[in-house]
Write a protein that holds these residues in place. Structure first.
Motif: not given
Length: 167
Positions: A64-70, A139-146, A154-163
């Protein structure tokens, strides 16, 4: 200078995203106030409601692009009100999984119903094809920022959600 080397269109996009985010937060609060939610609560419930699996706080925050604390604070408030529960995470002892409850799912459904007329109007005005393009561009803009800033992906909601290495 070619248009591809001119950063102005990106500045305009970013400013529009900032302005739109402000409007989304304000309108979200207005739409879900009667349901007993805030935009932030709706956002977290939505992240959980659309995920195929329960998520730890760190994944919700990253998605969601938020801080973990929030997100942690919102999850605590949602849990106090019975919208979510916290369950053990088999992949990480300390990072509990946040699970949407029946009450939380009902609130999410009510929030989406409250927003349905606005959604329909926006879709009629903008068109499904343009909405899909806008979503892909963001989504592409987020990828560039990353990539450029070394941010966590971003987490892959369907795959890497509980690493195991999360949180």
């Amino acid at each position: 200078m070619s248009s591809e080397n001119n950063p102005q269109p990106i500045r305009e996009l970013v400013l529009n995203v900032f302005a739109t985010n402000g409007r989304l937060v304000d309108s979200g609060n207005k739409l879900v106030h009667g349901i007993g939610l805030t935009t932030a609560w709706w956002q977290v419930l939505g992240a959980l409601g659309y995920s195929p699996v329960p998520l730890p706080v760190a994944h919700i925050a990253r998605n969601m692009g938020l801080t973990r604390q929030a997100v942690q604070r919102v999850v605590e408030l949602l849990a106090e009100r019975g919208f979510v529960t916290l369950e053990p995470n088999p992949h990480h002892q300390r990072a509990k999984l946040v699970v949407i409850t029946r009450h939380g799912r009902a609130a999410l459904t009510a929030a989406e119903s409250a927003a349905a007329a606005v959604d329909r109007m926006a879709l009629e005005r903008i068109g499904a094809d343009r909405v899909a393009i806008a979503s892909a561009v963001l989504a592409e803009l987020r990828e560039v920022l990353v990539q450029v800033l070394g941010l966590p992906p971003d987490s892959n909601l369907a795959g890497n959600s509980q690493g195991k290495d999360e949180e």
